[in-house]
Write an enzyme that holds these catalytic residues in place. Sequence first.
Site, PDB file in Angstrom:
ATOM      1  N   HIS A 140       0.816  -1.219   0.000  1.00 22.15           N
ATOM      2  CA  HIS A 140       0.000   0.000   0.000  1.00 22.15           C
ATOM      3  C   HIS A 140       0.851   1.272   0.000  1.00 22.15           C
ATOM      4  CE1 HIS A 140       0.326  -0.192   4.546  1.00 22.15           C
ATOM      5  NE2 HIS A 140       0.425   1.101   4.388  1.00 22.15           N
ATOM      6  N   ASP A 170       0.221  -7.657   1.402  1.00 22.56           N
ATOM      7  CA  ASP A 170       0.569  -6.245   1.529  1.00 22.56           C
ATOM      8  C   ASP A 170       2.076  -6.038   1.551  1.00 22.56           C
ATOM      9  OD1 ASP A 170       0.156  -3.507   1.677  1.00 22.56           O
ATOM     10  OD2 ASP A 170      -0.001  -3.489   3.867  1.00 22.56           O
ATOM     11  N   SER A 250       4.775   2.552   7.906  1.00 20.29           N
ATOM     12  CA  SER A 250       4.441   1.393   7.092  1.00 20.29           C
ATOM     13  C   SER A 250       5.621   0.958   6.234  1.00 20.29           C
ATOM     14  CB  SER A 250       3.263   1.714   6.162  1.00 20.29           C
ATOM     15  OG  SER A 250       2.063   1.768   6.871  1.00 20.29           O
TER      16      SER A 250
END
Length: 415
Positions: A140, A170, A250
Site C-alpha cells: 500500500h 501487503d 508502514s
Amino acid sequence: MNQNSGLMKTAIIAVISALIGGGVAYAGFSKMGNAANDVTTTTQTPTKAGATKISNIKVNSSSQTTTAFQKVNTSVVSVVNLQKQQQSTGDLSELFGSGTLSGNKSNAKSNSSDLEESSEGSGLIYEKKDGKAYIVTNNHVVADSDKVEVILSDGTKLEATLVGTDAISDLAVLKIDGAKVKKTATFGDSDSIKAGESVLAIGSPLGSEYATSVTQGIISAKKRTIDVTDETTGQATVIQTDTAINPGNSGGPLVNMAGQVVGINSMKLASNGDTTVEGMGFAIPSNEVVKIINQLVANGKVVRPALGISVIDLTNISSTQQSSVLKLPSTVNSGVVVASVTSNSVAKKAGISKYDVIVGLGGKTVSSVADLHTILYSYAMNSTTEIQYYHNGSLKKANVKLTQAASSDSTTTTK
C-alpha cells in the site's frame, strides 16, 4: 508538493497528536542484558549568585536497545510514492466550469505529465547483489505510483524500480543502485518471538523529515487474527505490538534485541467505534515476509494454490443454524463454513459443497479463515493434501491436488 496528499495511511488509522512537555528525571539507569553505563561527573559549585555553570557529565552508555538499533538503522529507508497530478492548461473559461464564456466552449485541457508526492512510507534494505540493493516495503506504500523514490539514511535520494507487489500479503519489493548501500538487515525467526519480548520499530513517521525514528515496546501477541479492509484476504495473521507505529512507519522493520528483523510494520488500530485505542500496532511476521519477497524477486508476483471456495468463520453462524442447517455435532465449535464453490474447482472435484464445514487441512486444525489461509498458502503448487470436513453432520476426508492458482493481483474472495 500537494498539501493534501499527506502521508501513507496505514489500515484503520485515526491520528491524535499530543504535546508532552517536561523532562525525564532519572534516579538511576536500568540495565538490560549486558548493559553498562559509566558516568564521570565533575561538579562545579557556583561561588556566587548568577555564576551557575553546566556540570561536566560524560556518559558511556551501551545497551541491547542501542546495539540493536545500530545494527539496522542504516538499512531503513524512506519510500516516496510519486503520482501524476492533473494540471489545467486551459483558458479563462475554466473558471466557469465546463460551460461557455461569451458563447465559446471551453477548450481547457489537462496535463498529467508532472509528478508530485502522493505519500511516504518506510522500507528495509535486506539484500545486495550484482550491484543492486533490494528493499521490502508495504504494497500500500507504493500502490498506484507512477514513480518511486527511495531516500537512504544518509539523505541520498535514488529512483527505485518496482520488482514485484503482492496485495494479499501487503508486501512489495523495490530495487535500487547499490553503490551507496553499505549495510543490509537480517531477518530473525518470527515463530520464536514471545509475548512480552522487547522490540523496536524504525521508520519515517510523518515522512522523511523524521526518517530513522526509533520507538520501543513489546510484543503484545505473537499471532493475532485481524480483519483487513482488503477484499482479497478478509483476515490476516499478524504480530501485535504496543510499539508506537504512526503514518509513514508502514514498510519499516520491527526489530528484536538481537538486531534481527522479526516483522514489517503494516498497520495501526487507533480507534474502534467511539473508543480511542492506544498501543495497538501490527506487523507482518518475518517468516511470511521472507517467503513472499523471495517469490516476488524470482517471479515478480506470488502465485498461490486455491481450493476454489468462499468461506466464513463458523463462529459467525448462530448455534441454532449450526444445528438445523449445518447439522453439526454439538462437539464441533470451530472451523470454516463453505459459502460457495466454484465450478470445476479442486474443492468441487473433491466432493465439497455449500454448507460443508472444513475443520482440517493436511493434518492441521482449521479453526478460522485465517488458519485456512495460512495452511493453504504454505503449500507449493501441484501439492496433494488431505482435507477434513463435515457434510450433513458426518466427518469426511478427501485428497485435493492444489493446481488452481490464485494470483497475487486477484480480487476474488475465493480461498
